[in-house]
Write a protein that holds these residues in place. Sequence first.
Motif, short mmCIF file in Angstrom:
data_model
loop_
_atom_site.label_atom_id
_atom_site.label_comp_id
_atom_site.label_asym_id
_atom_site.label_seq_id
_atom_site.Cartn_x
_atom_site.Cartn_y
_atom_site.Cartn_z
N LEU A 42 12.47 21.47 -3.23
CA LEU A 42 12.58 20.60 -4.40
C LEU A 42 13.79 20.93 -5.25
CD1 LEU A 42 8.83 20.40 -5.52
CD2 LEU A 42 10.12 18.81 -4.09
N ARG A 43 14.25 22.18 -5.20
CA ARG A 43 15.40 22.60 -6.01
C ARG A 43 16.74 22.34 -5.32
NH1 ARG A 43 13.24 28.57 -7.93
NH2 ARG A 43 11.48 27.86 -9.21
N LEU A 44 16.73 21.78 -4.14
CA LEU A 44 17.99 21.51 -3.45
C LEU A 44 18.85 20.57 -4.28
CD1 LEU A 44 16.87 21.02 0.28
CD2 LEU A 44 18.16 22.94 -0.68
N ARG A 45 20.13 20.91 -4.39
CA ARG A 45 21.09 20.05 -5.07
C ARG A 45 22.04 19.45 -4.04
NH1 ARG A 45 20.79 21.35 -10.69
NH2 ARG A 45 19.70 23.32 -11.06
N VAL A 46 22.70 18.39 -4.43
CA VAL A 46 23.59 17.68 -3.50
C VAL A 46 24.62 18.64 -2.90
CG1 VAL A 46 25.36 15.88 -3.32
CG2 VAL A 46 23.26 15.46 -4.63
N LYS A 47 25.14 19.56 -3.71
CA LYS A 47 26.18 20.48 -3.25
C LYS A 47 25.66 21.48 -2.21
CE LYS A 47 25.45 23.94 -6.86
NZ LYS A 47 25.01 24.97 -5.89
N ASP A 48 24.35 21.63 -2.11
CA ASP A 48 23.77 22.62 -1.19
C ASP A 48 23.76 22.15 0.26
OD1 ASP A 48 23.29 24.24 -3.38
OD2 ASP A 48 21.25 23.48 -3.67
N ILE A 49 24.02 20.87 0.49
CA ILE A 49 23.96 20.30 1.84
C ILE A 49 25.36 20.28 2.44
CG2 ILE A 49 23.15 18.39 3.25
CD1 ILE A 49 20.96 19.71 1.57
N ASP A 50 25.51 20.90 3.59
CA ASP A 50 26.80 20.94 4.29
C ASP A 50 26.63 20.27 5.65
OD1 ASP A 50 29.18 21.48 5.58
OD2 ASP A 50 29.29 23.57 4.92
N PHE A 51 27.03 18.99 5.74
CA PHE A 51 26.86 18.26 6.99
C PHE A 51 27.84 18.72 8.07
CE2 PHE A 51 25.20 15.22 3.80
CZ PHE A 51 23.94 15.03 4.33
N ILE A 52 29.01 19.17 7.66
CA ILE A 52 30.02 19.59 8.64
C ILE A 52 29.57 20.84 9.40
CG2 ILE A 52 32.39 20.44 8.94
CD1 ILE A 52 33.20 18.72 6.56
N ASN A 53 29.07 21.81 8.66
CA ASN A 53 28.61 23.06 9.28
C ASN A 53 27.11 23.02 9.61
OD1 ASN A 53 31.13 24.49 9.16
ND2 ASN A 53 30.82 24.66 6.94
N GLN A 54 26.47 21.89 9.33
CA GLN A 54 25.04 21.71 9.59
C GLN A 54 24.22 22.86 8.99
OE1 GLN A 54 23.94 20.69 13.63
NE2 GLN A 54 25.86 19.61 14.00
N SER A 55 24.40 23.07 7.69
CA SER A 55 23.70 24.15 7.02
C SER A 55 23.22 23.71 5.65
CB SER A 55 24.61 25.38 6.88
OG SER A 55 25.70 25.10 6.03
N ILE A 56 22.25 24.43 5.13
CA ILE A 56 21.71 24.20 3.80
C ILE A 56 21.74 25.53 3.05
CG2 ILE A 56 19.66 23.60 2.46
CD1 ILE A 56 18.79 21.75 4.66
N PHE A 57 22.28 25.50 1.83
CA PHE A 57 22.26 26.68 0.99
C PHE A 57 20.95 26.70 0.21
CE2 PHE A 57 23.00 28.64 -3.22
CZ PHE A 57 23.31 29.93 -2.79
N VAL A 58 20.22 27.79 0.32
CA VAL A 58 18.92 27.91 -0.33
C VAL A 58 19.03 28.87 -1.50
CG1 VAL A 58 16.48 28.45 -0.02
CG2 VAL A 58 17.81 27.50 1.89
N PHE A 59 18.83 28.34 -2.71
CA PHE A 59 18.90 29.16 -3.92
C PHE A 59 17.51 29.70 -4.23
CE2 PHE A 59 18.39 29.52 -8.55
CZ PHE A 59 19.42 30.41 -8.85
N SER A 60 17.36 31.01 -4.18
CA SER A 60 16.07 31.64 -4.47
C SER A 60 16.35 33.06 -4.95
CB SER A 60 15.18 31.65 -3.22
OG SER A 60 15.81 32.37 -2.18
N GLY A 61 15.33 33.91 -4.93
CA GLY A 61 15.55 35.30 -5.33
C GLY A 61 16.59 35.97 -4.45
N LYS A 62 16.58 35.63 -3.17
CA LYS A 62 17.58 36.12 -2.23
C LYS A 62 18.24 34.89 -1.60
CE LYS A 62 15.21 40.46 -1.12
NZ LYS A 62 14.62 41.31 -0.04
N ASP A 63 19.39 34.50 -2.13
CA ASP A 63 20.08 33.30 -1.64
C ASP A 63 20.41 33.46 -0.16
OD1 ASP A 63 19.93 32.63 -4.27
OD2 ASP A 63 22.05 32.96 -4.71
#
Length: 267
Positions: A120-141
Amino acid sequence: MKTEKSYLYWARYFIRFHHLKHPNEMGNKEVETFLSHLAVSRGVSAATQNQALCAIVFMYKHVLDRELKNLKFGYAKKPRNLPTVLNAEEVQKILKCMLGKYWLITAILYGCGLRVHEALRLRVKDIDFINQSIFVFSGKDRYTLLPQSLADSIKNQMAIAKKCHDKDMCEGFGMASLPPSLIRKCGNAAKQMSWQFLFPSSVRCTHPIDGYICRHHIHETSYAKYLRQAVSKSGVMKRVTAHTFRHSFIKYVLAFYPSGHPADVQI
């Protein structure tokens, strides 16, 4: 904010348990009695008791400038129950009973192994379609892989979020909800589309600390309610929560990709 509310709850509970006695007039004995009461009389879980302990220790250390050392109390027993795990067919049955953003949230939980608050906390900037990855912001990013099968659905959700953001901007708003330290650093950058939540709330709200009007993400209770309805319709007889999909993701990885993370969990 959730942690702050929890700590305030336990601080009030601790004080009321000792008949409104000021914490400065109490010490190890009263803390030990309270924590033992939680484990023995209330029968709380080990995690709940530990949360209460952390809240009280924080209060004494950072508010009252006192250290609590050598606490001795009865510990709550850690549960040994195995988590509920869904097979691929059961996941598909539940997904078929979901639509729109709720379908996508569930697909992300299962396809990426995220916790519900992380999704639910995912932001638009966290999605990387080129590298097919998602940045997850939490206690341990961390980064997790983005299943290719979800790319189009995420792009559609981004378009919905952008439409919502454009409407906010036209009405003189457009600020994303950010932590206080970050909003002071970023300032008006919080109005950029990249900072907006992927799953924005349907209504704007007042930031609980800084007081500006912003748009938060949809609430966990909203998703939980929709999930319960979908599980009921699906006919799956297991007890299913949002975290069940994370357990199911891990089972999928261990069963089919014992050497590491799958490149693409099939949704």
